[in-house]
Design a protein around this motif. Structure first.
Motif, mmCIF file in Angstrom:
data_model
loop_
_atom_site.group_PDB
_atom_site.id
_atom_site.type_symbol
_atom_site.label_atom_id
_atom_site.label_comp_id
_atom_site.label_asym_id
_atom_site.label_seq_id
_atom_site.Cartn_x
_atom_site.Cartn_y
_atom_site.Cartn_z
ATOM 1 N N LEU A 86 20.385 8.083 10.690
ATOM 2 C CA LEU A 86 19.439 8.621 9.726
ATOM 3 C C LEU A 86 18.767 9.866 10.289
ATOM 4 O O LEU A 86 18.603 9.999 11.507
ATOM 5 C CB LEU A 86 18.361 7.577 9.400
ATOM 6 C CG LEU A 86 18.836 6.289 8.737
ATOM 7 C CD1 LEU A 86 17.674 5.308 8.627
ATOM 8 C CD2 LEU A 86 19.438 6.549 7.368
ATOM 9 N N GLU A 106 15.706 12.162 11.354
ATOM 10 C CA GLU A 106 14.518 11.719 12.095
ATOM 11 C C GLU A 106 13.374 11.330 11.164
ATOM 12 O O GLU A 106 12.731 10.285 11.346
ATOM 13 C CB GLU A 106 14.072 12.814 13.060
ATOM 14 C CG GLU A 106 12.911 12.425 13.955
ATOM 15 C CD GLU A 106 12.556 13.491 14.958
ATOM 16 O OE1 GLU A 106 11.475 13.389 15.576
ATOM 17 O OE2 GLU A 106 13.348 14.440 15.137
ATOM 18 N N ALA A 107 13.119 12.164 10.153
ATOM 19 C CA ALA A 107 12.024 11.871 9.234
ATOM 20 C C ALA A 107 12.298 10.608 8.429
ATOM 21 O O ALA A 107 11.394 9.803 8.182
ATOM 22 C CB ALA A 107 11.785 13.061 8.301
ATOM 23 N N GLU A 108 13.551 10.418 8.020
ATOM 24 C CA GLU A 108 13.901 9.231 7.255
ATOM 25 C C GLU A 108 13.815 7.975 8.119
ATOM 26 O O GLU A 108 13.353 6.922 7.660
ATOM 27 C CB GLU A 108 15.309 9.374 6.677
ATOM 28 C CG GLU A 108 15.803 8.191 5.870
ATOM 29 C CD GLU A 108 14.991 7.906 4.624
ATOM 30 O OE1 GLU A 108 15.213 6.835 4.022
ATOM 31 O OE2 GLU A 108 14.143 8.738 4.238
ATOM 32 N N GLN A 109 14.242 8.087 9.366
ATOM 33 C CA GLN A 109 14.112 6.958 10.289
ATOM 34 C C GLN A 109 12.653 6.563 10.449
ATOM 35 O O GLN A 109 12.301 5.370 10.389
ATOM 36 C CB GLN A 109 14.707 7.322 11.653
ATOM 37 C CG GLN A 109 14.593 6.234 12.706
ATOM 38 C CD GLN A 109 15.521 5.059 12.481
ATOM 39 O OE1 GLN A 109 16.594 5.228 11.928
ATOM 40 N NE2 GLN A 109 15.121 3.883 12.918
ATOM 41 N N ARG A 136 10.206 7.114 8.348
ATOM 42 C CA ARG A 136 9.697 6.550 7.095
ATOM 43 C C ARG A 136 10.115 5.092 6.958
ATOM 44 O O ARG A 136 9.303 4.234 6.591
ATOM 45 C CB ARG A 136 10.223 7.359 5.906
ATOM 46 C CG ARG A 136 9.665 6.919 4.554
ATOM 47 C CD ARG A 136 10.386 7.557 3.391
ATOM 48 N NE ARG A 136 11.746 7.053 3.254
ATOM 49 C CZ ARG A 136 12.057 5.892 2.681
ATOM 50 N NH1 ARG A 136 11.098 5.091 2.223
ATOM 51 N NH2 ARG A 136 13.320 5.511 2.579
ATOM 52 N N ARG A 137 11.365 4.808 7.265
ATOM 53 C CA ARG A 137 11.833 3.432 7.120
ATOM 54 C C ARG A 137 11.170 2.508 8.144
ATOM 55 O O ARG A 137 10.914 1.344 7.852
ATOM 56 C CB ARG A 137 13.354 3.376 7.239
ATOM 57 C CG ARG A 137 14.070 4.103 6.110
ATOM 58 C CD ARG A 137 15.517 3.690 6.025
ATOM 59 N NE ARG A 137 16.273 4.578 5.145
ATOM 60 C CZ ARG A 137 17.511 4.360 4.745
ATOM 61 N NH1 ARG A 137 18.155 3.277 5.150
ATOM 62 N NH2 ARG A 137 18.132 5.211 3.961
ATOM 63 N N ARG A 142 20.050 -1.791 7.211
ATOM 64 C CA ARG A 142 21.235 -0.974 6.920
ATOM 65 C C ARG A 142 22.508 -1.817 7.021
ATOM 66 O O ARG A 142 23.439 -1.648 6.219
ATOM 67 C CB ARG A 142 21.308 0.203 7.888
ATOM 68 C CG ARG A 142 20.193 1.229 7.747
ATOM 69 C CD ARG A 142 20.466 2.428 8.637
ATOM 70 N NE ARG A 142 21.587 3.202 8.129
ATOM 71 C CZ ARG A 142 22.338 4.016 8.874
ATOM 72 N NH1 ARG A 142 22.121 4.112 10.178
ATOM 73 N NH2 ARG A 142 23.327 4.694 8.338
ATOM 74 N N ASP A 191 18.854 5.248 -3.815
ATOM 75 C CA ASP A 191 18.500 6.285 -2.844
ATOM 76 C C ASP A 191 18.668 5.837 -1.402
ATOM 77 O O ASP A 191 18.720 6.682 -0.501
ATOM 78 C CB ASP A 191 17.073 6.779 -3.083
ATOM 79 C CG ASP A 191 16.056 5.652 -3.194
ATOM 80 O OD1 ASP A 191 16.461 4.487 -3.397
ATOM 81 O OD2 ASP A 191 14.848 5.933 -3.090
ATOM 82 N N GLU A 192 18.754 4.513 -1.146
ATOM 83 C CA GLU A 192 18.914 4.094 0.245
ATOM 84 C C GLU A 192 19.591 2.738 0.418
ATOM 85 O O GLU A 192 19.850 2.323 1.549
ATOM 86 C CB GLU A 192 17.566 4.052 0.957
ATOM 87 C CG GLU A 192 16.604 2.993 0.439
ATOM 88 C CD GLU A 192 15.318 2.935 1.253
ATOM 89 O OE1 GLU A 192 14.968 1.847 1.729
ATOM 90 O OE2 GLU A 192 14.666 3.996 1.408
#
Length: 244
Positions: free
Chosen positions: A123, A125-128, A130-131, A156, A189-190
């Motif tokens: 993912l 960095e920002a998405e990691q 956020r999750r 995931r 979206d994810e």
């Protein structure tokens, strides 16, 4: 939702209204296959055609009471409206999830398969981040920091497992396929549809999410709304712990 090769129908697991709607949408889809987040592949093989309309016998054959999921009476109508559907399971038991984390999810899932579904792609960095924040909130801010990447990887992995089961169901039955799962796994979206679209770019994939009192995170093709059910505060036990 018409014309989908694979239709994901989300839920909040303990909301009976959501399961009523799942049964309605499943009946309309007339699926050749049903995929359940709640069942392992071994359990799913016990769902034989002669049991699909017998809630008591089917629940016993599946060993549902030992799974920890909400009462089978909420899920039984979904099986009953698709009596000829082949049933698939995508659950990853906790022991298997622990083994996957020890081995590495890509290796455990299978390197070629992980690449096929995009599980091997890190993912951003920002998405990691956020999750990881979502996982921390979901676990009442009680997880140690080093556990957050692990929880994201497990989520995931479960998404990819659902996608793989749906892909197998479509290949083996020709579809349509209905996937019964939590809203988080049904997100366009994810969630699992992302991994399925990576593996089957030509498949028509649709997703239906179910809100409570208008609250629902994520992107879906269509959504429904139901009243929230009364439930205990899952974080109350943490709040009640004495501080040092």
């Amino acid at each position: 939702m018409a014309g989908a090769d694979v239709l994901f129908i989300g839920e909040i697991h303990d909301n009976p209204h959501h399961h009523v709607r799942q049964a309605e949408l499943t009946a309309a889809a007339a699926p050749a296959a049903l995929v359940f987040e709640m069942l392992t592949p071994e359990q799913a093989r016990a769902a034989t055609p002669e049991l699909m309309g017998d809630a008591d016998a089917l629940g016993a054959a599946l060993g549902w009471a030992e799974t920890g999921w909400p009462d089978f009476s909420m899920y039984a109508p979904i099986f009953a409206v698709a009596p000829d559907a082949r049933v698939y399971g995508a659950a990853i038991p906790r022991e298997a999830a622990r083994a996957a984390m020890g081995e590495g999810v890509v290796a455990w899932f299978g390197g070629d398969e992980a690449a096929r579904f995009g599980l091997d792609a890190p993912l951003a960095e920002a998405e990691q981040a956020r999750r990881e924040a979502v996982q921390l909130a979901a676990h009442c801010d009680a997880l140690p920091g080093e556990m957050l990447p692990v929880m994201v990887e497990i989520q995931r992995l479960r998404d990819a497992a659902l996608a793989r089961a749906a892909a197998a169901a479509l290949a083996e039955t020709g579809g349509p396929v209905v996937v019964i799962t939590g809203n988080g796994h049904a997100r366009l979206d994810e969630g699992a549809p992302v991994y399925l679209a990576r593996a089957l770019p030509d498949a028509t994939i649709r997703s239906y999410g179910q809100a409570e009192d208008g609250r629902l995170d994520g992107r879906f093709d269509a959504t429904g709304d139901s009243p929230a059910v009364e439930r205990d505060d899952p974080c109350a036990a943490f709040a009640a712990r004495p501080t040092e």
